[in-house]
Design an enzyme around this catalytic site. Structure first.
Site, PDB file in Angstrom:
ATOM      1  CD  GLU A  98      -2.866   1.261   0.529  1.00 55.58           C
ATOM      2  OE1 GLU A  98      -2.358   1.486  -0.674  1.00 55.58           O
ATOM      3  OE2 GLU A  98      -4.082   1.165   0.697  1.00 55.58           O
ATOM      4  CG  ASP A 102      -5.303   8.481   6.711  1.00 55.98           C
ATOM      5  OD1 ASP A 102      -4.625   9.147   7.581  1.00 55.98           O
ATOM      6  OD2 ASP A 102      -6.132   8.971   6.125  1.00 55.98           O
ATOM      7  NE  ARG A 164      -3.243   8.492  -9.109  1.00 63.15           N
ATOM      8  CZ  ARG A 164      -3.975   7.744  -7.907  1.00 63.15           C
ATOM      9  NH1 ARG A 164      -3.041   7.614  -6.880  1.00 63.15           N
ATOM     10  NH2 ARG A 164      -5.146   8.138  -7.930  1.00 63.15           N
TER      11      ARG A 164
HETATM   12  P1  IMP Z   1      -7.413   4.451   4.877  1.00 68.91           P
HETATM   13  O1  IMP Z   1      -8.646   3.896   4.750  1.00 68.91           O
HETATM   14  O2  IMP Z   1      -7.915   5.782   5.752  1.00 68.91           O
HETATM   15  O3  IMP Z   1      -6.305   4.006   5.825  1.00 68.91           O
HETATM   16  O4  IMP Z   1      -7.108   5.323   3.679  1.00 68.91           O
HETATM   17  C1  IMP Z   1      -6.054   4.758   3.031  1.00 68.91           C
HETATM   18  C2  IMP Z   1      -6.139   5.363   1.461  1.00 68.91           C
HETATM   19  O5  IMP Z   1      -6.391   6.895   1.415  1.00 68.91           O
HETATM   20  C3  IMP Z   1      -4.677   5.253   0.937  1.00 68.91           C
HETATM   21  O6  IMP Z   1      -4.550   3.798   0.290  1.00 68.91           O
HETATM   22  C4  IMP Z   1      -4.501   6.655   0.174  1.00 68.91           C
HETATM   23  O7  IMP Z   1      -4.944   5.943  -1.174  1.00 68.91           O
HETATM   24  C5  IMP Z   1      -5.586   7.386   0.876  1.00 68.91           C
HETATM   25  N1  IMP Z   1      -4.819   8.365   1.452  1.00 68.91           N
HETATM   26  C6  IMP Z   1      -4.741   8.515   3.079  1.00 68.91           C
HETATM   27  N2  IMP Z   1      -3.945   9.550   3.336  1.00 68.91           N
HETATM   28  C7  IMP Z   1      -3.410  10.190   1.999  1.00 68.91           C
HETATM   29  C8  IMP Z   1      -2.409  11.347   1.667  1.00 68.91           C
HETATM   30  O8  IMP Z   1      -1.812  11.925   2.778  1.00 68.91           O
HETATM   31  N3  IMP Z   1      -2.220  11.558   0.597  1.00 68.91           N
HETATM   32  C9  IMP Z   1      -2.631  10.437  -0.537  1.00 68.91           C
HETATM   33  N4  IMP Z   1      -3.928   9.723  -0.169  1.00 68.91           N
HETATM   34  C10 IMP Z   1      -4.168   9.561   0.974  1.00 68.91           C
HETATM   35 MG    MG Z   2      -4.421   3.995  -1.858  1.00 69.03          MG
END
Ligand code: IMP
Ligand code: MG
Length: 181
Positions: A98, A102, A164
């Protein structure tokens, strides 16, 4: 082209060093194994390409795509698989790759989903980790760079599908309407 980046946080050398460290751990841990490396689209594609070129073990590559829905700027906790794996992972060692961990909603959903196929093991490898943002208790097995609660772009990570291809990682000047994929 990337003049709207407020601050560069990690340059190519920083990222390369993190990829070196993670690859050498994976090389040690999976010696003699043939893991299935599953990249989470889209954000992981650049990191995955750099990571696998550092591996000295045999492996297979596949991809999965997940979206969170019900929220605009943050993971809502409702995740769905929008593109599935195409390799049979039953009895296999799986490494999920990944871009960033987050809240943890996406990876915990994907991990549970993949466990449903009865793999031998499932581990998580993420280039960036934001532990301060975690809502779901999930820890990566391999984490490259731990960061504070901030929104970053570049090296696969986007903001509205932009940045990206940026070879370094930074903070964009505007942060509304973040895309989550
Ligand atoms: P989670 O479900 O909140 O852990 O989100 C994970 C996904 O959110 C990652 O795979 C990213 O695609 C996106 N994401 C989370 N934080 C960031 C960031 O700081 N920049 C860009 N994408 C992010
Ligand atoms: Mg992602």
């Amino acid at each position: 082209m990337y003049e709207d980046i407020e601050k560069v946080l990690f340059d190519e050398e920083d990222i390369s060093r993190a990829a070196d460290d993670m690859a050498s751990c994976i090389n040690n841990d999976y010696r003699g194994c043939r893991p299935v490396i599953i990249g989470v689209l889209k954000g992981s594609f650049i990191f995955l390409a750099d990571l696998v070129r550092r591996l000295e073990i045999d492996f297979m590559v596949d991809f999965i795509k997940a979206s969170s829905y019900g929220g605009n700027t943050e993971s809502s906790g409702k995740v769905k698989i929008t593109s599935d794996i195409s390799v049979d992972i039953r009895g296999r060692d799986v490494i999920i790759v990944e871009d960033i961990l987050d809240t943890g909603y996406t990876l915990s959903y994907i991990t549970e989903y993949l466990k449903g196929f009865s793999p031998h093991s499932v581990k998580i490898c993420t280039l960036f980790d934001k532990p301060g943002r975690r809502t779901v208790p999930i820890k990566p097995d391999y984490a490259g760079i731990v960061i504070d609660d901030m929104f970053i772009v570049g090296y696969g990570l986007d903001y509205n599908e932009k940045y990206r291809g940026m070879p370094y990682v930074g903070v964009p000047k505007t942060q509304s309407n973040k895309t989550k994929e």
